[in-house]
Motif scaffolding. Sequence first.
Motif, PDB file in Angstrom:
ATOM      1  N   LYS A  22       0.826  -1.205   0.000  1.00  0.00           N
ATOM      2  CA  LYS A  22       0.000   0.000   0.000  1.00  0.00           C
ATOM      3  C   LYS A  22       0.864   1.260   0.000  1.00  0.00           C
ATOM      4  CE  LYS A  22      -3.594  -2.502  -0.140  1.00  0.00           C
ATOM      5  NZ  LYS A  22      -4.277  -2.699  -1.438  1.00  0.00           N
ATOM      6  N   VAL A  23       2.039   1.196   0.578  1.00  0.00           N
ATOM      7  CA  VAL A  23       2.965   2.325   0.482  1.00  0.00           C
ATOM      8  C   VAL A  23       3.320   2.584  -0.977  1.00  0.00           C
ATOM      9  CG1 VAL A  23       5.351   3.058   0.976  1.00  0.00           C
ATOM     10  CG2 VAL A  23       3.912   2.140   2.807  1.00  0.00           C
ATOM     11  N   ILE A  24       3.502   1.521  -1.744  1.00  0.00           N
ATOM     12  CA  ILE A  24       3.778   1.667  -3.181  1.00  0.00           C
ATOM     13  C   ILE A  24       2.572   2.269  -3.892  1.00  0.00           C
ATOM     14  CG2 ILE A  24       4.291   0.408  -5.307  1.00  0.00           C
ATOM     15  CD1 ILE A  24       5.839  -1.614  -3.561  1.00  0.00           C
ATOM     16  N   HIS A  25       1.376   1.825  -3.537  1.00  0.00           N
ATOM     17  CA  HIS A  25       0.159   2.418  -4.094  1.00  0.00           C
ATOM     18  C   HIS A  25       0.169   3.934  -3.912  1.00  0.00           C
ATOM     19  CE1 HIS A  25      -3.086  -0.865  -4.678  1.00  0.00           C
ATOM     20  NE2 HIS A  25      -1.896  -1.445  -4.741  1.00  0.00           N
ATOM     21  N   GLY A  41       2.380   4.775  -7.364  1.00  0.00           N
ATOM     22  CA  GLY A  41       1.262   4.846  -8.294  1.00  0.00           C
ATOM     23  C   GLY A  41       0.472   6.130  -8.197  1.00  0.00           C
ATOM     24  N   GLY A  42       0.140   6.558  -6.992  1.00  0.00           N
ATOM     25  CA  GLY A  42      -0.673   7.752  -6.822  1.00  0.00           C
ATOM     26  C   GLY A  42       0.062   9.037  -7.103  1.00  0.00           C
ATOM     27  N   LEU A  43       1.259   9.166  -6.564  1.00  0.00           N
ATOM     28  CA  LEU A  43       2.013  10.406  -6.754  1.00  0.00           C
ATOM     29  C   LEU A  43       2.360  10.626  -8.223  1.00  0.00           C
ATOM     30  CD1 LEU A  43       3.388  12.866  -5.546  1.00  0.00           C
ATOM     31  CD2 LEU A  43       5.436  11.472  -5.172  1.00  0.00           C
ATOM     32  N   VAL A  44       2.805   9.594  -8.896  1.00  0.00           N
ATOM     33  CA  VAL A  44       3.142   9.726 -10.315  1.00  0.00           C
ATOM     34  C   VAL A  44       1.890  10.051 -11.126  1.00  0.00           C
ATOM     35  CG1 VAL A  44       4.064   8.562 -12.347  1.00  0.00           C
ATOM     36  CG2 VAL A  44       5.159   8.233 -10.130  1.00  0.00           C
ATOM     37  N   ALA A  45       0.764   9.431 -10.777  1.00  0.00           N
ATOM     38  CA  ALA A  45      -0.489   9.691 -11.500  1.00  0.00           C
ATOM     39  C   ALA A  45      -0.872  11.163 -11.425  1.00  0.00           C
ATOM     40  CB  ALA A  45      -1.614   8.816 -10.944  1.00  0.00           C
ATOM     41  N   PHE A  60      -8.281   6.581  -7.580  1.00  0.00           N
ATOM     42  CA  PHE A  60      -9.164   5.661  -6.866  1.00  0.00           C
ATOM     43  C   PHE A  60      -8.419   4.369  -6.556  1.00  0.00           C
ATOM     44  CE2 PHE A  60     -13.522   7.241  -8.659  1.00  0.00           C
ATOM     45  CZ  PHE A  60     -13.362   8.429  -7.976  1.00  0.00           C
ATOM     46  N   MET A  61      -7.705   3.848  -7.557  1.00  0.00           N
ATOM     47  CA  MET A  61      -6.985   2.591  -7.415  1.00  0.00           C
ATOM     48  C   MET A  61      -5.772   2.742  -6.500  1.00  0.00           C
ATOM     49  SD  MET A  61      -5.322   0.210 -10.438  1.00  0.00           S
ATOM     50  CE  MET A  61      -4.000   1.392 -10.804  1.00  0.00           C
ATOM     51  N   ALA A  62      -5.064   3.857  -6.622  1.00  0.00           N
ATOM     52  CA  ALA A  62      -3.814   4.026  -5.881  1.00  0.00           C
ATOM     53  C   ALA A  62      -4.041   4.562  -4.470  1.00  0.00           C
ATOM     54  CB  ALA A  62      -2.882   4.965  -6.653  1.00  0.00           C
ATOM     55  N   ILE A  96     -13.258 -10.311  -7.730  1.00  0.00           N
ATOM     56  CA  ILE A  96     -12.319  -9.802  -8.736  1.00  0.00           C
ATOM     57  C   ILE A  96     -11.324  -8.892  -8.040  1.00  0.00           C
ATOM     58  CG2 ILE A  96     -12.091  -8.498 -10.892  1.00  0.00           C
ATOM     59  CD1 ILE A  96     -15.020  -9.142 -11.469  1.00  0.00           C
ATOM     60  N   ASP A  97     -10.060  -9.014  -8.393  1.00  0.00           N
ATOM     61  CA  ASP A  97      -9.035  -8.148  -7.821  1.00  0.00           C
ATOM     62  C   ASP A  97      -9.461  -6.696  -7.971  1.00  0.00           C
ATOM     63  OD1 ASP A  97      -6.733  -6.853  -6.977  1.00  0.00           O
ATOM     64  OD2 ASP A  97      -5.625  -7.263  -8.823  1.00  0.00           O
ATOM     65  N   ASP A  98      -9.406  -5.941  -6.880  1.00  0.00           N
ATOM     66  CA  ASP A  98      -9.860  -4.547  -6.946  1.00  0.00           C
ATOM     67  C   ASP A  98      -8.986  -3.686  -7.845  1.00  0.00           C
ATOM     68  OD1 ASP A  98      -7.687  -4.090  -5.028  1.00  0.00           O
ATOM     69  OD2 ASP A  98      -9.101  -4.815  -3.533  1.00  0.00           O
ATOM     70  N   ASN A  99      -7.768  -4.145  -8.129  1.00  0.00           N
ATOM     71  CA  ASN A  99      -6.940  -3.422  -9.091  1.00  0.00           C
ATOM     72  C   ASN A  99      -7.452  -3.584 -10.525  1.00  0.00           C
ATOM     73  OD1 ASN A  99      -5.038  -2.463  -7.177  1.00  0.00           O
ATOM     74  ND2 ASN A  99      -4.054  -4.468  -7.162  1.00  0.00           N
TER      75      ASN A  99
END
Length: 229
Positions: A54-57, A61-65, A140-142, A200-203
């Motif tokens: 989740k730290v990676i999320h 993922g979130g910061l780059v997005a 939402f995902m990240a 289903i995987d939430d990702n």
Amino acid sequence: MSFFSLSSIIVDLPYAIILFIWVYIVVMFISKYFYQLALKHGFPEHSATYFGRKVIHLLAGGLVAILLPFLFHEPILPLAMAAVLTLAVYWPHRTGKLYRWFQDPSNMYEVDFTIAWGLMAFFLWFLDKSFWLAVVPMLFMAWGDGVTGIVRNFRYKKRIKAWEGSLAMLLVCLPIGAIAGWAGIASAFVATLAEKQKYIDDNVAVPLVTVAIIVIAKFFFPAYLVSFY
């Protein structure tokens, strides 16, 4: 007519390199630190692994997005970054040499994450070249799913679809969705329900339902979707 220009890719390249290095640091060092911190504070290994994930999320993922609209002019390099990262997180599953601080041998959800991230950045750019329409489902995902996992981990010390996490996700996703207008707000509720289901995987589920609502609103109910471009 070409959608992309070589000059825009060249301009974006330094930012792509810098952000790729940042993602590497988050994945290999920062997430590992939080994994080890969780173990030190008595969390079971499986729970600590999800802290690392989740730290990676959140930080990768979130910061780059959210930086895409400010730094990038085209979706080729974001897609390429996601493709490289997909291979990087898929290969350990093939070899059995997992990065245990964020990879779980029972699933490959982080692979789904990188694939979904790249595809959203690429395809939604054709609807909105500012990247903002892509940012909403990506966050939402990240961030939404990242926060819900952390809340549930602190509460139960295991991966579980408890209501506290769903409430946390909704509270995070509502202001993000508001960026895109009423369609974005509606998608925040639907994305939270998609994350709560267990099949289903939430990702996969969260991006699918969010993108579906955005695309439907774009073509059939544009009054309910903010126009960024």
